[in-house]
Design a protein around this motif. Structure first.
Motif, mmCIF file in Angstrom:
data_model
loop_
_atom_site.group_PDB
_atom_site.id
_atom_site.type_symbol
_atom_site.label_atom_id
_atom_site.label_comp_id
_atom_site.label_asym_id
_atom_site.label_seq_id
_atom_site.Cartn_x
_atom_site.Cartn_y
_atom_site.Cartn_z
ATOM 1 N N ARG A 301 34.069 41.404 45.868
ATOM 2 C CA ARG A 301 33.685 41.195 44.219
ATOM 3 C C ARG A 301 34.349 40.372 43.477
ATOM 4 N N GLU A 303 36.899 38.079 41.324
ATOM 5 C CA GLU A 303 37.362 38.599 40.240
ATOM 6 C C GLU A 303 36.968 39.780 39.444
ATOM 7 N N GLN A 304 35.671 39.996 39.692
ATOM 8 C CA GLN A 304 35.149 41.267 39.055
ATOM 9 C C GLN A 304 35.809 42.603 39.532
ATOM 10 N N THR A 392 29.755 51.222 40.503
ATOM 11 C CA THR A 392 29.723 49.757 40.695
ATOM 12 C C THR A 392 29.817 49.426 41.927
ATOM 13 N N HIS A 397 24.895 43.070 42.084
ATOM 14 C CA HIS A 397 25.424 42.594 40.526
ATOM 15 C C HIS A 397 25.264 44.444 39.772
#
Ligand code: HEM
Length: 399
Positions: A301, A303-304, A392, A397
């Motif tokens: 993922r 930076e997320q 998540t 996304h």
């Protein structure tokens, strides 16, 4: 308490003295692991009597000066003593408690390659866990834990022979025999230190009988999540050059996550009262600090994946972000694929995300059953934290 456990401090002191008397290049006698492991387990690393703690801290100092490279016995002795003395030296950490750094080094050493070593290590640890739980249970009392432990032998057979036919369900005695045979075989064919790993880890912090189940399960999941991180890294690095190889790689990653999830069926039989004591004794060593989970999430993922909680627990210098995360690499690659190849890729991506979310949901269910709605050991608000990040995905996304 056995005589060997009572005399362990003296035995350990004798070892330190003998090693200190030998020149640096000469071979040292083997550390008395059987006595030391029995003594540490008889008290728990958080509750070692002063005499034993002093002997171990002294031995740790000696072992550090002689530590070689993994998988050498001298390397294992040094790493083992650091974990055994973590409370005595006020160096508690998730890594020292679970020994995940030791396993990582073991898997990186040797000729067969990381994933092969990790696959066999996780099989040996799983066989040991099943054997431990079945040994403690009478064969004529199939309670929930015995049933979950025997069911896990199916995973074990698949891990040893990937792609083989699903094994038929085994009873208590047959499962116990299979695990014992498998451990003997692995210890015969793998580096000798594997025998030490199986026999002398985990090192529980307390004397609660269920801590073996808890720590071993965490260890196995650490090894599996390190494999998953490695598989994700391979998909990212090789995918753009070999797009047809991507779906099988991603399905293998999904398999690893499903394998980890099934361990929770055994772990959820943990006694909540015992776990409360274990939590108190290991405060500050929560799985938020898991380097393998951080690596997996960051690889996929980018930076997320950076939440303040995990960033504080696993800083970027320990687990850096990749230049291009897997999710982004897959999205770029997909635009170059024909519709059929794109559909195969989408199916594999969905398999990974489904397996990842299932792991999280099962973990949340176990956490709810065992600790309820209390703050987590990592300093979060516990279930509410897990709920906020429950769905998540890793590769698609999410708004
Ligand atoms: C008795 C069983 C378990 C309980 C009660 C439990 C509880 C929790 C709680 C409350 C959190 C929130 C963070 C915090 O500690 O403050 C958490 C996070 C986490 N746990 Fe567990 N856990 C258990 C078993 C495991 C196992 C076996 C693993 C595998 C190694 C694991 C891996 C993780 C990871 C990776 C996180 C961070 C999740 C994230 O940031 O999204 N847990 N756990």
């Amino acid at each position: 308490m056995s005589t060997a456990v009572r005399s362990a401090p003296q035995t350990i002191r004798d070892w330190s003295r003998a090693v200190d008397g030998i020149g640096p290049g000469s071979p040292a006698p083997a550390f008395p692991f059987a006595e030391a492991t029995a003594a540490v387990r008889a008290h728990g690393t958080a509750e070692l009597p002063a005499e034993l703690a002093e002997a171990l801290v002294d031995a740790a100092r000696t072992a550090r000066t002689r530590a070689g490279e993994p998988p050498d016995e001298s390397w294992f002795t040094d790493r083992w003593l650091r974990s055994a003395t973590m409370t005595a030296t006020a160096t508690q950490s998730y890594e020292a408690y679970t020994m995940c750094g030791l396993f990582e080094q073991y898997c990186r050493s040797g000729p067969a390659g990381y994933q092969q070593h990790a696959r066999l290590l996780s099989a040996a640890l799983t066989a040991d866990l099943i054997r431990h739980e079945l040994d403690a249970a009478p064969s004529d009392r199939p309670d929930a834990r015995t049933a979950a432990a025997t069911r896990l032998t199916g995973d074990l057979c698949q891990a040893i022979r990937p792609g083989g036919a699903p094994p038929r369900p085994l009873g208590h005695d047959a499962a116990l025999r299979l695990c014992t045979r498998l451990i003997h075989r692995l210890c015969r064919t793998q580096p000798p230190v594997l025998r030490r790993i199986v026999d002398c880890t985990p090192l529980p912090a307390t004397t609660e009988p269920d801590e073996y189940l808890f720590t071993r399960s965490v260890q196995i999941m650490e090894v599996l999540s390190a494999v998953a991180a490695e598989q994700a890294g391979e998909a990212r690095n090789r995918g753009p050059h070999q797009p047809s190889g991507l779906p099988p790689r991603l399905h293998a990653l999904a398999d690893t996550l499903r394998h980890a999830t099934r361990l929770f069926h055994l772990l959820c039989t943990l006694d909540a009262g015992q776990f409360a004591h274990i939590r108190d004794a290991t405060y500050g060593t929560g799985a938020l600090q898991s380097p393998a989970f951080a690596a997996l999430e960051r690889c996929c993922r980018g930076e997320q994946a950076l939440r303040p909680e995990t960033l504080e627990a696993v800083p970027l210098d320990r687990s850096p972000l990749p230049e291009i995360p897997l999710r982004q690499a897959l999205a770029a690659l997909r635009t170059r694929l024909d519709p059929e190849a794109a559909a195969r890729l989408d199916e594999a991506v969905t398999a990974v995300d489904t397996a990842w979310v299932r792991w999280k949901r099962t973990h949340r269910g176990v956490a709810r059953r065992i600790i309820g709605d209390v703050p987590g050991t990592g300093g979060t608000d516990g279930l509410s934290y897990l709920n906020r990040h429950l769905d998540t995905p890793l590769l698609t996304h999410h708004d």
